[in-house]
Motif scaffolding. Structure first.
Motif, PDB file in Angstrom:
ATOM      1  N   HIS A   1     -30.674  38.136  17.845  1.00 23.83           N
ATOM      2  CA  HIS A   1     -30.658  36.636  18.157  1.00 23.83           C
ATOM      3  C   HIS A   1     -31.913  35.989  17.946  1.00 23.83           C
ATOM      4  O   HIS A   1     -32.946  36.787  17.990  1.00 23.83           O
ATOM      5  CB  HIS A   1     -30.083  36.417  19.516  1.00 23.83           C
ATOM      6  CG  HIS A   1     -28.498  37.029  19.971  1.00 23.83           C
ATOM      7  ND1 HIS A   1     -27.462  36.221  19.333  1.00 23.83           N
ATOM      8  CD2 HIS A   1     -28.353  38.178  20.450  1.00 23.83           C
ATOM      9  CE1 HIS A   1     -26.377  37.036  19.561  1.00 23.83           C
ATOM     10  NE2 HIS A   1     -26.908  38.150  20.305  1.00 23.83           N
TER      11      HIS A   1
ATOM     12  N   CYS B   1     -30.757  41.915  22.634  1.00 19.11           N
ATOM     13  CA  CYS B   1     -29.319  41.386  23.047  1.00 19.11           C
ATOM     14  C   CYS B   1     -29.129  41.222  24.408  1.00 19.11           C
ATOM     15  O   CYS B   1     -28.811  42.335  24.996  1.00 19.11           O
ATOM     16  CB  CYS B   1     -28.100  41.885  22.194  1.00 19.11           C
ATOM     17  SG  CYS B   1     -26.459  41.128  22.410  1.00 19.11           S
TER      18      CYS B   1
ATOM     19  N   HIS C   1     -20.144  37.461  19.204  1.00 20.73           N
ATOM     20  CA  HIS C   1     -20.444  36.401  20.168  1.00 20.73           C
ATOM     21  C   HIS C   1     -21.871  35.757  19.836  1.00 20.73           C
ATOM     22  O   HIS C   1     -22.387  36.090  18.764  1.00 20.73           O
ATOM     23  CB  HIS C   1     -21.060  37.267  21.682  1.00 20.73           C
ATOM     24  CG  HIS C   1     -22.153  38.150  21.411  1.00 20.73           C
ATOM     25  ND1 HIS C   1     -22.011  39.515  21.293  1.00 20.73           N
ATOM     26  CD2 HIS C   1     -23.545  38.013  21.067  1.00 20.73           C
ATOM     27  CE1 HIS C   1     -23.269  39.992  21.223  1.00 20.73           C
ATOM     28  NE2 HIS C   1     -23.969  39.115  21.025  1.00 20.73           N
TER      29      HIS C   1
ATOM     30  N   HIS D   1     -27.736  43.613  15.485  1.00 22.04           N
ATOM     31  CA  HIS D   1     -27.855  42.044  15.183  1.00 22.04           C
ATOM     32  C   HIS D   1     -29.039  41.461  15.803  1.00 22.04           C
ATOM     33  O   HIS D   1     -29.457  42.043  16.991  1.00 22.04           O
ATOM     34  CB  HIS D   1     -26.427  41.560  15.391  1.00 22.04           C
ATOM     35  CG  HIS D   1     -26.196  41.287  16.902  1.00 22.04           C
ATOM     36  ND1 HIS D   1     -25.417  42.466  17.452  1.00 22.04           N
ATOM     37  CD2 HIS D   1     -26.697  40.653  17.923  1.00 22.04           C
ATOM     38  CE1 HIS D   1     -25.415  42.169  18.971  1.00 22.04           C
ATOM     39  NE2 HIS D   1     -25.873  40.958  19.028  1.00 22.04           N
TER      40      HIS D   1
HETATM   41 ZN   LIG Z   1     -26.095  39.819  20.840  1.00 23.47          ZN
END
Ligand SMILES: [Zn+2]
Ligand SMILES: [Zn+2]
Length: 134
Positions: free
Chosen positions: A81, A97, A116, A79
């Protein structure tokens, strides 16, 4: 029939999110989708978005006082951000991350981490430069 239609709706939502160069809110998705599927209801979009989230195909983000945005996930196992400039709305990805170490120590305490969010607001270098010129 119902099933076929749902699949089509989901494909259209996926293609809209794939083509977008930034995360989209439900309203933005809705405004883009009604060109292709004029009869779609917002609740249908929500339902499809939930399914795509469950399938890990898209990511969810919170910006602007917790407004929810969605983005196509390039890599199912990872993932990203990112930061969005308040001025030009350009999207900048974070390279790593920063939560991994924190999550590891939380897991060591026996807490099961599900998800998160990181929310950072600000102005990009380009726009900050512009501000100084004024
Ligand atoms: Zn993260
Ligand atoms: Zn900017």
């Amino acid at each position: 029939m119902q099933k076929v239609r749902n699949t089509r709706q989901r494909q259209v939502i996926m293609s809209i999110l794939k083509e977008a160069d930034r995360p989209l809110s439900i309203n933005e998705i809705y405004n883009l989708i009604i060109d292709k599927l004029p009869r779609i209801a917002k609740s249908t979009i929500y339902r499809n978005i939930d399914l795509l989230l469950e399938q890990n195909l898209i990511e969810k983000y919170y910006f602007n006082d917790n407004e929810v945005f969605y983005r196509f996930k390039e890599d199912k196992n990872n993932h990203t951000h990112f930061l969005i400039c308040d001025d030009c709305k350009e999207v900048y990805n974070l390279k790593h991350c920063p939560m991994r170490e924190i999550e590891d120590s939380i897991k060591a305490e026996g807490f099961i981490v599900k998800d998160h969010q990181i929310q950072i607001t600000g102005i990009c270098k380009k726009c900050a430069g512009n501000h100084q010129d004024i």
